[in-house]
Design a protein around this motif. Sequence first.
Motif, short mmCIF file in Angstrom:
data_model
loop_
_atom_site.label_atom_id
_atom_site.label_comp_id
_atom_site.label_asym_id
_atom_site.label_seq_id
_atom_site.Cartn_x
_atom_site.Cartn_y
_atom_site.Cartn_z
N ARG A 170 47.78 -29.04 30.84
CA ARG A 170 48.18 -27.64 30.74
C ARG A 170 48.68 -27.35 29.33
O ARG A 170 49.52 -28.06 28.80
N THR A 171 48.15 -26.30 28.73
CA THR A 171 48.51 -25.90 27.37
C THR A 171 48.69 -24.39 27.35
O THR A 171 48.47 -23.70 28.35
N ALA A 172 49.07 -23.86 26.19
CA ALA A 172 49.24 -22.41 26.05
C ALA A 172 48.95 -22.01 24.62
O ALA A 172 49.02 -22.83 23.69
N PHE A 203 54.32 -40.23 17.97
CA PHE A 203 54.84 -39.28 17.00
C PHE A 203 53.91 -38.07 16.92
O PHE A 203 52.69 -38.23 16.91
N CYS A 204 54.47 -36.89 16.82
CA CYS A 204 53.68 -35.65 16.78
C CYS A 204 52.82 -35.57 18.05
O CYS A 204 51.61 -35.40 18.01
N ALA A 205 53.50 -35.67 19.20
CA ALA A 205 52.84 -35.89 20.48
C ALA A 205 52.12 -34.66 21.01
O ALA A 205 51.28 -34.78 21.92
N GLY A 206 52.42 -33.47 20.47
CA GLY A 206 51.76 -32.28 20.97
C GLY A 206 51.99 -32.10 22.45
O GLY A 206 53.08 -32.34 22.97
N TRP A 207 50.95 -31.68 23.16
CA TRP A 207 51.08 -31.46 24.60
C TRP A 207 50.76 -32.70 25.44
O TRP A 207 50.64 -32.62 26.65
N ASP A 230 57.33 -29.04 18.12
CA ASP A 230 57.05 -27.78 18.81
C ASP A 230 57.62 -27.84 20.22
O ASP A 230 57.12 -28.59 21.07
N PHE A 231 58.65 -27.07 20.48
CA PHE A 231 59.35 -27.13 21.76
C PHE A 231 58.41 -26.84 22.93
O PHE A 231 58.42 -27.56 23.95
N ASP A 232 57.60 -25.80 22.83
CA ASP A 232 56.73 -25.45 23.95
C ASP A 232 55.69 -26.53 24.22
O ASP A 232 55.37 -26.82 25.38
N ALA A 233 55.15 -27.14 23.17
CA ALA A 233 54.20 -28.23 23.36
C ALA A 233 54.86 -29.41 24.06
O ALA A 233 54.27 -30.04 24.95
N LEU A 234 56.09 -29.72 23.67
CA LEU A 234 56.80 -30.82 24.29
C LEU A 234 57.08 -30.53 25.76
O LEU A 234 56.98 -31.42 26.62
N GLU A 235 57.41 -29.27 26.07
CA GLU A 235 57.62 -28.90 27.48
C GLU A 235 56.32 -29.05 28.27
O GLU A 235 56.34 -29.48 29.43
N TRP A 252 62.65 -33.59 21.19
CA TRP A 252 62.35 -32.45 20.33
C TRP A 252 63.00 -32.74 18.99
O TRP A 252 64.21 -32.64 18.83
N GLN A 253 62.16 -33.11 18.01
CA GLN A 253 62.73 -33.71 16.80
C GLN A 253 61.84 -33.44 15.60
O GLN A 253 60.61 -33.40 15.70
N ASP A 254 62.49 -33.28 14.45
CA ASP A 254 61.79 -33.22 13.16
C ASP A 254 61.83 -34.62 12.57
O ASP A 254 62.84 -35.05 12.03
N LEU A 255 60.73 -35.31 12.66
CA LEU A 255 60.69 -36.71 12.25
C LEU A 255 60.85 -36.89 10.75
O LEU A 255 61.16 -37.99 10.28
#
Length: 338
Positions: A170-172, A203-207, A230-235, A252-255
Amino acid sequence: MTREALKTLFYPFEAEVLAMPGQGMRALFIGAEPGFRRPQGFDARLSLVQGFRPHVLALAAAGHDVTARAEEDGYDMALVLAGRHRGLNELRVAEAIERVVPGGLVVVAGGKEDGIASLRKRLGTLLEIEDHLPKYHGTALWFRRTAQAEAAAATLRADNPEQLVEGRFRTAPGMFSFERIDAGTRLLVDSLPSDIKGKVADFCAGWGYVAAEVAARAKDLKALDLFEADFDALEAARANVPNIPVTPAFHWQDLTKEPVERRYDVVVMNPPFHLDRDADPEIGQRMIKAAAAALKPGGRLFMVANRHLPYLPVLAQAFASVEEIAVDSAFRVYAAKR
């Protein structure tokens, strides 16, 4: 550098075309970015909404209160800063309409590169725009919450639904590659060895596509941690990554700025190389250094990158050994050992 569209957004108030919102008024700012300046007399209490972690950290450092998602309704007015994703822009406008009081003001602004002209045209087919004002290579437009605007919000939401990628994920709109698995990420997954085990970080896991594939393939997985700005992608990843064979953790992190506390046997990643619209290979270079710091001695990194990006010297400096394990016309996959 501050985006000029931020100045465009507040210009109607500075030009006294719109009345300044005074003390006691509540204003919602959707898509807030660092560097904005309130005009003198703009005294409404601002509630900032931003889901991109680097922007959140910068806004918080400047003393602003910011949340990843809007939490209240009944605002007197809403500001919407348009970005580069058409669908996300339309969803932000819909939310602004829904969260202001009836008759409440909604101001939308963006630059030419944000597609503000097409957004204005689109909104003009759905609701009555009171007026618009060009400035700073962009345009601000505004309208009120009416029954017509409420119907427009419903249309904008219906026209930008969640996606279901390959019947599983599921994505948006607004998420990276929300309509399909991008070619680089697929090449990375197809190139992963069969012996991944232990504690793994994406890292940079996206959806969540790579993490889900790791969970399905790894035979002796001890931990699976997803890091995403990206908070929404992580959700979305929370719903897309299974809870077996281990329960994944989501960060939810800025690496590039926030250190990783845990140490891993394997890191997998497809790092970004754009900040907003500008190419910036240094982002990926910082990700490589963050991955090296997060790996145990002997730990392994598997990453994909566009062929032209200058990552090999940084990899060679940060790791004991580096090899290219896959390549096609657009991407390279590297394996590096700490």
